[in-house]
Design a protein around this motif. Structure first.
Motif, short mmCIF file in Angstrom:
data_model
loop_
_atom_site.label_atom_id
_atom_site.label_comp_id
_atom_site.label_asym_id
_atom_site.label_seq_id
_atom_site.Cartn_x
_atom_site.Cartn_y
_atom_site.Cartn_z
N PHE A 113 -8.19 5.42 4.48
CA PHE A 113 -7.45 6.75 5.32
C PHE A 113 -6.94 7.76 5.10
O PHE A 113 -7.45 8.35 4.06
CB PHE A 113 -5.53 6.09 5.00
CG PHE A 113 -4.27 6.53 5.70
CD1 PHE A 113 -4.26 5.73 6.52
CD2 PHE A 113 -2.99 7.49 5.49
CE1 PHE A 113 -2.77 5.66 8.07
CE2 PHE A 113 -2.56 7.43 6.87
CZ PHE A 113 -2.31 6.55 7.50
N THR A 114 -7.94 7.91 6.72
CA THR A 114 -8.12 9.34 6.71
C THR A 114 -6.54 10.42 7.10
O THR A 114 -6.33 10.30 8.05
CB THR A 114 -9.02 9.52 7.37
OG1 THR A 114 -10.06 9.36 6.25
CG2 THR A 114 -9.91 11.15 6.97
N VAL A 115 -6.38 11.77 6.81
CA VAL A 115 -5.66 12.40 7.35
C VAL A 115 -6.25 13.47 7.88
O VAL A 115 -6.64 14.85 6.47
CB VAL A 115 -3.98 12.17 6.82
CG1 VAL A 115 -3.42 13.22 7.97
CG2 VAL A 115 -3.67 10.91 6.58
N ASP B 92 -8.41 6.39 -0.78
CA ASP B 92 -9.01 5.05 -0.40
C ASP B 92 -8.77 4.05 -1.89
O ASP B 92 -9.07 4.26 -3.37
CB ASP B 92 -11.24 4.63 -0.86
CG ASP B 92 -11.93 3.30 -1.00
OD1 ASP B 92 -10.77 2.54 -0.62
OD2 ASP B 92 -13.10 3.74 -0.58
N PRO B 93 -7.28 3.71 -1.33
CA PRO B 93 -6.64 3.14 -2.85
C PRO B 93 -7.08 1.69 -3.25
O PRO B 93 -6.38 1.77 -4.71
CB PRO B 93 -5.73 2.28 -2.12
CG PRO B 93 -4.68 3.27 -0.98
CD PRO B 93 -6.54 3.36 -0.70
N PHE B 94 -8.14 0.88 -2.61
CA PHE B 94 -8.70 -0.29 -4.14
C PHE B 94 -9.86 0.08 -4.13
O PHE B 94 -10.39 -0.87 -4.88
CB PHE B 94 -8.20 -1.28 -3.15
CG PHE B 94 -7.00 -1.28 -2.14
CD1 PHE B 94 -6.60 -2.53 -3.33
CD2 PHE B 94 -6.79 -1.50 -1.13
CE1 PHE B 94 -4.92 -2.18 -2.35
CE2 PHE B 94 -5.17 -2.02 -0.32
CZ PHE B 94 -4.37 -2.32 -1.43
N VAL C 148 0.87 -0.94 0.07
CA VAL C 148 0.30 -0.04 -0.21
C VAL C 148 1.38 1.20 0.02
O VAL C 148 0.11 2.35 -0.61
CB VAL C 148 -0.48 0.14 0.79
CG1 VAL C 148 -1.91 1.21 1.01
CG2 VAL C 148 -1.50 -1.13 0.98
N ARG C 149 2.09 0.77 0.63
CA ARG C 149 2.99 2.74 0.44
C ARG C 149 3.22 3.10 -1.10
O ARG C 149 3.55 3.79 -1.03
CB ARG C 149 4.62 1.91 1.52
CG ARG C 149 5.55 3.39 0.82
CD ARG C 149 5.18 3.75 2.18
NE ARG C 149 5.69 3.13 3.86
CZ ARG C 149 7.19 2.79 3.89
NH1 ARG C 149 7.92 3.80 3.48
NH2 ARG C 149 7.47 2.74 5.15
N PHE C 150 3.21 1.87 -1.96
CA PHE C 150 3.22 2.25 -3.42
C PHE C 150 1.92 2.95 -3.72
O PHE C 150 2.05 3.10 -5.46
CB PHE C 150 3.51 0.76 -3.83
CG PHE C 150 5.07 0.80 -3.90
CD1 PHE C 150 5.85 1.38 -3.83
CD2 PHE C 150 5.38 -0.04 -3.16
CE1 PHE C 150 7.30 0.88 -3.30
CE2 PHE C 150 6.49 -0.94 -2.31
CZ PHE C 150 7.87 0.09 -2.37
N SER C 151 0.71 3.03 -3.07
CA SER C 151 -0.23 3.54 -3.95
C SER C 151 -0.60 5.28 -4.36
O SER C 151 0.38 5.57 -3.58
CB SER C 151 -1.46 3.36 -3.07
OG SER C 151 -2.67 4.44 -3.07
N PRO C 152 -0.74 4.85 -5.87
CA PRO C 152 -0.27 7.35 -6.15
C PRO C 152 -1.60 7.43 -4.97
O PRO C 152 -0.22 9.03 -5.29
CB PRO C 152 -0.89 6.76 -8.29
CG PRO C 152 -0.06 4.94 -8.43
CD PRO C 152 -0.84 4.38 -6.96
N ALA C 153 -2.36 7.04 -5.04
CA ALA C 153 -3.03 8.05 -3.56
C ALA C 153 -2.90 7.97 -2.77
O ALA C 153 -2.30 9.49 -1.37
CB ALA C 153 -4.65 6.87 -3.66
N TYR C 154 -2.32 7.37 -2.25
CA TYR C 154 -1.13 7.74 -1.15
C TYR C 154 0.06 8.84 -1.13
O TYR C 154 0.22 9.37 -0.04
CB TYR C 154 -0.81 6.03 -0.18
CG TYR C 154 0.38 6.68 0.78
CD1 TYR C 154 -0.11 7.31 2.37
CD2 TYR C 154 1.79 6.74 0.83
CE1 TYR C 154 0.99 7.33 3.12
CE2 TYR C 154 2.72 6.92 1.13
CZ TYR C 154 2.28 7.21 3.10
OH TYR C 154 3.88 7.39 3.60
N GLN C 155 0.92 8.00 -2.42
CA GLN C 155 1.79 9.57 -2.75
C GLN C 155 1.43 10.46 -2.59
O GLN C 155 3.04 11.05 -1.91
CB GLN C 155 2.76 8.41 -3.87
CG GLN C 155 3.61 7.20 -3.65
CD GLN C 155 4.81 7.04 -2.68
OE1 GLN C 155 4.96 7.82 -2.98
NE2 GLN C 155 4.86 5.89 -2.05
#
Length: 342
Positions: free
Chosen positions: A260-262, A272-274, A136-143
């Motif tokens: 993941f909500t920040v 919501d990466p998936f 999940v660290r590699f998700s474009p949304a997380y990046q």
């Protein structure tokens, strides 16, 4: 010093098919022109009847197969991907690191903090790279979220809410064996959100309070926790919660998802990466056809390219250790009914 890499294709072995991601890793490694692939699953004989593992699994995925880990060692791999039962991770890291192989290990890195520390020490002593499998660290949304936080666009972070809910992994019986898995939903699902928190905040956890239950799937005789909620207070005051339940019904068209909500002093962002998919109905019922970035592929790319470049792939073994420390503190909190101070 770093273990040298021979010229030409990298020799990469996938060790065990116990984890459900093994098929995905094999597919991505087999599709690379710069990788020579070998697989082994000698513990498959102990798996329940009906689970596709061992030589039959390798044949189904078109992968070369060795009958023992010693055969893999004799093959002299440059790198290995460990997909065994959780309790066997640390031992395999130590064994193959000592042989000079770089390691990508499925999460969690071990089932005890002491074993995880031994795995890190073994990699350091051998001069090999150790990476923990947190795709999940590699998700474009997380990046993108990470970039916004680094740029100060959300201000000072105040709170984070993470959810990682999915099917109970019933296609592999060991996931609900407390000895082999080290626990249930707390072990399986806390670590992904904990890794994002570790990367995003860059500070240690100070206080952890967790609750869990076995209400979900109780009729199936599951003895590990199937639902849980973990609250973490980090150095600096950020408060995070992680819902880590096996709450996705078996009738759902997809395995589940992670959100993941920040929230900061200047705004709030939810990822919501998936979620990206084409939905509808087919002859079997509800359909879910995902599209977008393949996170396993991006993670494998990071592992291979880091080895080729002689750098440390991320997330590293330290990330695996810190997330495991959070899981073990959560388990201790559940057992005592009290917060645990780190």
């Amino acid at each position: 010093m770093t273990a040298p890499i021979r010229p030409g294709r990298l020799r990469v072995a996938v060790l065990s098919f116990a984890h459900t991601h093994a098929a995905s890793y094999i597919r991505h490694l087999a599709g690379r022109a710069d990788v020579e692939l070998l697989t082994a699953d000698p513990d498959s004989a102990q798996s329940p009847e009906g689970e596709l593992r061992g030589a039959a699994f390798a044949a189904a995925h078109g992968a070369a197969y060795a009958d023992s880990y010693q055969e893999v060692l004799d093959w002299r791999p440059d790198a290995v991907v460990i997909c065994s039962e959780n309790s066997k991770h640390a031992g395999l890291v130590q064994q193959f690191a000592a042989a000079g192989a770089h390691v990508l290990c499925e999460k969690p890195l071990a089932t005890s903090v002491a074993d995880a520390e031994l795995a890190l020490e073994a990699a350091a002593a051998a001069g090999v790279r150790l990476m923990t499998a947190f795709p999940v660290r590699f998700s474009p949304a997380y990046q993108e979220l990470r970039g916004m936080v680094r740029a100060g666009e959300l201000g000072d972070i105040v709170s984070v809410v993470g959810t990682n809910n999915g099917w109970m992994p019933s296609d592999r019986a060991w996931f609900t064996d407390p000895e082999l898995a080290g626990g249930g939903a707390l072990v399986d699902h806390v670590v992904h959100c904990a890794d994002l928190l570790d990367d995003l905040l860059g500070v240690p956890a100070q206080r952890i309070h967790a609750v869990s239950n076995r209400i979900l799937h109780a009729q199936r005789g599951v003895t590990v926790e199937t639902g849980g909620l973990v609250t973490i207070t980090y150095q600096g005051g950020v408060i995070a919660t992680i819902d880590c339940s096996w709450s996705q019904p078996a009738s759902a068209p997809t395995w589940g998802g992670l959100t993941f909500t920040v929230t900061g002093t200047k705004g709030s962002v939810r990822i919501d990466p998936f979620a990206s998919h084409v939905g509808g109905f087919d002859a079997l019922g509800a359909a879910w056809l995902p599209y977008g970035a393949d996170l396993d592929s991006l993670m494998i790319d990071e592992f291979i390219s880091a080895i080729q470049a002689g750098r440390q792939p991320q997330p590293d073994g330290g990330s695996g250790l810190r997330t495991l420390e959070i899981v073990k503190a959560a388990q201790a909190s559940v057992a005592s009914g009290q917060p645990v101070h780190c």
